[in-house]
Enzyme design. Sequence first.
Site, PDB file in Angstrom:
ATOM      1  N   LEU A  48       0.855  -1.171   0.000  1.00 31.74           N
ATOM      2  CA  LEU A  48       0.000   0.000   0.000  1.00 31.74           C
ATOM      3  C   LEU A  48       0.899   1.231   0.000  1.00 31.74           C
ATOM      4  O   LEU A  48       1.957   1.231   0.626  1.00 31.74           O
ATOM      5  CB  LEU A  48      -0.903   0.030   1.247  1.00 31.74           C
ATOM      6  N   ASP A  49       0.474   2.290  -0.696  1.00 29.95           N
ATOM      7  CA  ASP A  49       1.218   3.534  -0.650  1.00 29.95           C
ATOM      8  C   ASP A  49       1.360   3.998   0.799  1.00 29.95           C
ATOM      9  O   ASP A  49       0.522   3.690   1.652  1.00 29.95           O
ATOM     10  CB  ASP A  49       0.508   4.628  -1.457  1.00 29.95           C
ATOM     11  N   LYS A  50       2.381   4.776   1.058  1.00 31.14           N
ATOM     12  CA  LYS A  50       2.667   5.233   2.421  1.00 31.14           C
ATOM     13  C   LYS A  50       1.450   5.863   3.082  1.00 31.14           C
ATOM     14  O   LYS A  50       1.141   5.576   4.243  1.00 31.14           O
ATOM     15  CB  LYS A  50       3.827   6.231   2.396  1.00 31.14           C
ATOM     16  N   THR A  52      -1.713   5.520   2.287  1.00 30.54           N
ATOM     17  CA  THR A  52      -2.938   4.725   2.214  1.00 30.54           C
ATOM     18  C   THR A  52      -3.022   3.824   3.434  1.00 30.54           C
ATOM     19  O   THR A  52      -2.058   3.124   3.761  1.00 30.54           O
ATOM     20  CB  THR A  52      -2.965   3.864   0.934  1.00 30.54           C
ATOM     21  N   ARG A 157      -5.516   6.046  -7.878  1.00 31.84           N
ATOM     22  CA  ARG A 157      -5.378   7.503  -7.833  1.00 31.84           C
ATOM     23  C   ARG A 157      -5.355   8.096  -9.242  1.00 31.84           C
ATOM     24  O   ARG A 157      -6.015   9.107  -9.517  1.00 31.84           O
ATOM     25  CB  ARG A 157      -4.109   7.878  -7.063  1.00 31.84           C
TER      26      ARG A 157
END
Length: 237
Positions: A48-50, A52, A157
């Site tokens: 997961l993105d930082k 998120t 996104r």
Amino acid sequence: ILWYDASLLVVNKPAGLLSLADGYDASLPHLRSLLQPQFGPLWIVHRLDKDTSGVIVLARNPEAHRCLNIQLQEGSMVKIYHALVVGCPPWENHSIDLPLRANVGRRHRTIVDLQRGKPALTECRLLKCLGKAGRTSSAGFALIEVRPHSGRTHQIRAHLAHLGFPILADPLYGSPLLREAKHAISLKRCGLHAYSLTLRHPTSAEKLNFQAAYPEDFAGMLRQLEAAEIMSKAPPS
């Protein structure tokens, strides 16, 4: 911690924490480095993105890692996200089937590129329109359920921004509209949450579903939008 056994570790990752070690600064804390002292060696299956939050699974042995990777590649592992977006879509359900190319330009954005992009499919479902503006695509906000069928960088996104419904407080793909009303935005990170994950257990083949409750910043922003406070606090144009 949502679940753990000899094969799996499933957690609700907080926003602001890396999934993997940073490529430029290895000293930065990340999910695996925080969990391994308690659970031993861990293998990352997906990330997961930082900024998120939400549910993420780690494997606790190489065999489980291989099995989960196969599920991920075959599409049998189902990941569902919830996103707070700017604007309210006119549709109930929508599929975004547009190729994406990553690391474009100085800001390393992911963009839709019909010639050089890689296939990417994202399914969207409108859960709720928010704010005083109601059901219009040009105003208000919405809570959207999103299922990515591929794993491109920043896929959700980039796809939502291309569609005209950027995720709230997204610093890379966000809407200029929010620059004028930024003092009214209580959410200080991208409004994307990994809500649920469905997979087959690597050993028993049992179907498992995990859900991660909204963190307080996401839930608080949702309450604010439901009350339409953001609209009343925004400065006049």
